[in-house]
Design a protein around this motif. Structure first.
Motif, PDB file in Angstrom:
ATOM      1  N   UNK A  41       0.827  -1.232  -0.016  1.00  0.00           N
ATOM      2  CA  UNK A  41      -0.050   0.121   0.198  1.00  0.00           C
ATOM      3  C   UNK A  41       0.791   1.259   0.051  1.00  0.00           C
ATOM      4  N   UNK A  42       0.193   2.310  -0.566  1.00  0.00           N
ATOM      5  CA  UNK A  42       1.014   3.700  -0.577  1.00  0.00           C
ATOM      6  C   UNK A  42       1.509   4.118   0.832  1.00  0.00           C
ATOM      7  N   UNK A  43       0.431   3.869   1.730  1.00  0.00           N
ATOM      8  CA  UNK A  43       1.079   4.370   3.142  1.00  0.00           C
ATOM      9  C   UNK A  43       0.459   3.338   4.273  1.00  0.00           C
ATOM     10  N   UNK A  44       1.085   3.150   5.232  1.00  0.00           N
ATOM     11  CA  UNK A  44       0.953   2.052   6.173  1.00  0.00           C
ATOM     12  C   UNK A  44      -0.415   2.449   6.698  1.00  0.00           C
ATOM     13  N   UNK A  45      -0.873   3.448   6.893  1.00  0.00           N
ATOM     14  CA  UNK A  45      -2.166   3.767   7.455  1.00  0.00           C
ATOM     15  C   UNK A  45      -3.365   3.370   6.639  1.00  0.00           C
ATOM     16  N   UNK A  46      -3.140   3.589   5.057  1.00  0.00           N
ATOM     17  CA  UNK A  46      -4.005   3.026   4.197  1.00  0.00           C
ATOM     18  C   UNK A  46      -3.906   1.509   4.252  1.00  0.00           C
ATOM     19  N   UNK A  47      -2.955   0.855   4.385  1.00  0.00           N
ATOM     20  CA  UNK A  47      -2.879  -0.734   4.580  1.00  0.00           C
ATOM     21  C   UNK A  47      -3.724  -1.079   5.763  1.00  0.00           C
ATOM     22  N   UNK A  48      -3.491  -0.535   6.823  1.00  0.00           N
ATOM     23  CA  UNK A  48      -4.353  -0.920   8.189  1.00  0.00           C
ATOM     24  C   UNK A  48      -5.708  -0.544   7.993  1.00  0.00           C
ATOM     25  N   UNK A  49      -6.268   0.508   7.300  1.00  0.00           N
ATOM     26  CA  UNK A  49      -7.404   0.941   7.154  1.00  0.00           C
ATOM     27  C   UNK A  49      -8.221  -0.118   6.532  1.00  0.00           C
ATOM     28  N   UNK A  50      -7.525  -0.533   5.184  1.00  0.00           N
ATOM     29  CA  UNK A  50      -8.160  -1.616   4.293  1.00  0.00           C
ATOM     30  C   UNK A  50      -8.191  -2.902   4.926  1.00  0.00           C
ATOM     31  N   UNK A  51      -7.234  -3.377   5.818  1.00  0.00           N
ATOM     32  CA  UNK A  51      -7.153  -4.470   6.405  1.00  0.00           C
ATOM     33  C   UNK A  51      -7.996  -4.735   7.666  1.00  0.00           C
ATOM     34  N   UNK A  52      -8.116  -3.499   8.508  1.00  0.00           N
ATOM     35  CA  UNK A  52      -8.783  -3.688   9.778  1.00  0.00           C
ATOM     36  C   UNK A  52     -10.148  -2.847   9.828  1.00  0.00           C
ATOM     37  N   UNK A  84     -12.629   7.310   7.918  1.00  0.00           N
ATOM     38  CA  UNK A  84     -11.430   7.300   7.519  1.00  0.00           C
ATOM     39  C   UNK A  84     -10.675   8.320   8.336  1.00  0.00           C
ATOM     40  N   UNK A  85     -11.247   9.331   8.230  1.00  0.00           N
ATOM     41  CA  UNK A  85     -10.317  10.313   9.048  1.00  0.00           C
ATOM     42  C   UNK A  85     -10.042   9.999  10.560  1.00  0.00           C
ATOM     43  N   UNK A  86     -11.093   9.582  11.254  1.00  0.00           N
ATOM     44  CA  UNK A  86     -10.926   9.167  12.466  1.00  0.00           C
ATOM     45  C   UNK A  86      -9.866   8.156  12.787  1.00  0.00           C
ATOM     46  N   UNK A  87      -9.606   7.109  12.014  1.00  0.00           N
ATOM     47  CA  UNK A  87      -8.722   6.083  11.803  1.00  0.00           C
ATOM     48  C   UNK A  87      -7.207   6.560  11.407  1.00  0.00           C
ATOM     49  N   UNK A  88      -7.147   7.800  10.557  1.00  0.00           N
ATOM     50  CA  UNK A  88      -6.053   8.395  10.343  1.00  0.00           C
ATOM     51  C   UNK A  88      -5.444   9.027  11.588  1.00  0.00           C
ATOM     52  N   UNK A  89      -6.508   9.674  12.350  1.00  0.00           N
ATOM     53  CA  UNK A  89      -5.946  10.630  13.352  1.00  0.00           C
ATOM     54  C   UNK A  89      -5.591   9.586  14.640  1.00  0.00           C
ATOM     55  N   UNK A  90      -6.243   8.190  14.739  1.00  0.00           N
ATOM     56  CA  UNK A  90      -5.980   7.185  15.577  1.00  0.00           C
ATOM     57  C   UNK A  90      -4.429   6.860  15.184  1.00  0.00           C
ATOM     58  N   UNK A  91      -4.117   6.588  14.068  1.00  0.00           N
ATOM     59  CA  UNK A  91      -2.864   6.228  13.633  1.00  0.00           C
ATOM     60  C   UNK A  91      -1.717   7.147  14.185  1.00  0.00           C
ATOM     61  N   UNK A  92      -2.145   8.402  13.733  1.00  0.00           N
ATOM     62  CA  UNK A  92      -1.193   9.627  14.151  1.00  0.00           C
ATOM     63  C   UNK A  92      -0.971   9.644  15.725  1.00  0.00           C
ATOM     64  N   UNK A  93      -1.805   9.287  16.586  1.00  0.00           N
ATOM     65  CA  UNK A  93      -1.661   8.910  17.966  1.00  0.00           C
ATOM     66  C   UNK A  93      -0.924   8.017  18.250  1.00  0.00           C
ATOM     67  N   UNK A 149       1.505  -6.464  12.738  1.00  0.00           N
ATOM     68  CA  UNK A 149       1.523  -4.968  12.509  1.00  0.00           C
ATOM     69  C   UNK A 149       2.590  -4.305  13.533  1.00  0.00           C
ATOM     70  N   UNK A 150       2.655  -4.671  14.582  1.00  0.00           N
ATOM     71  CA  UNK A 150       3.585  -3.986  15.559  1.00  0.00           C
ATOM     72  C   UNK A 150       5.044  -4.404  15.137  1.00  0.00           C
ATOM     73  N   UNK A 151       5.366  -5.597  14.630  1.00  0.00           N
ATOM     74  CA  UNK A 151       6.477  -5.699  14.231  1.00  0.00           C
ATOM     75  C   UNK A 151       7.041  -4.761  13.048  1.00  0.00           C
ATOM     76  N   UNK A 152       6.009  -4.670  12.061  1.00  0.00           N
ATOM     77  CA  UNK A 152       6.175  -4.006  10.783  1.00  0.00           C
ATOM     78  C   UNK A 152       6.288  -2.525  10.980  1.00  0.00           C
ATOM     79  N   UNK A 153       5.364  -1.999  11.695  1.00  0.00           N
ATOM     80  CA  UNK A 153       5.297  -0.699  12.237  1.00  0.00           C
ATOM     81  C   UNK A 153       6.446   0.101  12.959  1.00  0.00           C
TER      82      UNK A 153
END
Length: 154
Positions: A41-52, A84-93, A149-153
Motif C-alpha cells: 500500500x502507498x501508506x501504512x495507514x491506508x494498509x491498516x485501514x483496508x485490513x482492519x 477514515x479520518x478518525x482512523x487516520x487520527x488514531x494512527x497519528x496518535x 502490524x506491531x513488528x512492521x510498524x
C-alpha cells in the motif's frame, strides 16, 4: 468504467460477470486465501485501514463511535469525523510502540466483544451460522495479524 459502444458489449460484459462470479469481484469482498502484504500500500495507514476497518476483510464493522471509544481507552481524545479520518487520527496518535500496543489491544477487545455477540447469534439462530462463522473467522484472522502490524510498524 468501460465505455460500451453498443448493447452487445454491455450484455457480454454482464454475462461474463454473472457467469464467472468467482472471477468478478469489483468491491473486493470475494474471499481469498492470499496473505495481505501491508507493504503493497502507498501508506501504512491506508494498509491498516483496508485490513482492519473494512468489514468485508476484518469481519467486524468499526463505527465512528467504536473508533472514538478505542481512541479514548488508548489515551486519546477524539472528535467525531468520517471513519477514515478518525482512523487516520488514531494512527497519528499511535506514534510510539506503547501507544500502538494500546490501540491494537483495545481493537482486539472490541473485536472479541463482537465475536461473542456473533457466537450468541449463531447459538440462538442456527440458520445464521454460515454468515456469522465467516465473520468470526475473518475477525480471528485479523486479530492474529496484530503482532505482525506491531513488528512492521516499529
Amino acid at each position: 468504467m468501460k465505455d460500451f459502444k453498443d448493447v452487445e458489449e454491455l450484455r457480454a460484459e454482464f454475462e461474463a460477470m454473472t457467469n464467472n462470479s468467482e472471477e468478478y469481484c469489483a468491491d473486493g469482498s470475494c474471499s481469498t486465501s492470499e496473505e495481505v502484504d501491508l507493504k503493497d500500500y502507498p501508506s501504512y495507514t491506508e494498509a491498516l485501514y483496508a485490513r482492519i476497518v473494512a468489514p468485508h476483510v476484518s469481519g467486524i464493522y468499526f463505527s465512528r463511535w467504536d473508533i472514538k471509544d478505542i481512541a479514548n481507552v488508548a489515551g486519546d481524545s477524539m472528535a467525531i469525523h468520517p471513519r477514515k479520518r478518525m482512523f487516520e487520527l488514531l494512527m497519528k496518535f499511535a506514534v510510539s510502540q506503547e501507544r500502538m500496543e494500546a490501540v491494537l489491544d483495545e481493537m482486539e477487545n472490541h473485536m472479541l466483544e463482537k465475536i461473542d455477540i456473533y457466537r450468541e447469534i449463531v447459538e440462538n439462530f442456527p440458520h445464521s451460522a454460515p454468515i456469522f462463522e465467516e465473520k468470526i473467522e475473518k475477525a480471528e484472522a485479523t486479530i492474529k495479524l496484530f503482532p505482525q502490524i506491531l513488528k512492521e510498524y516499529f
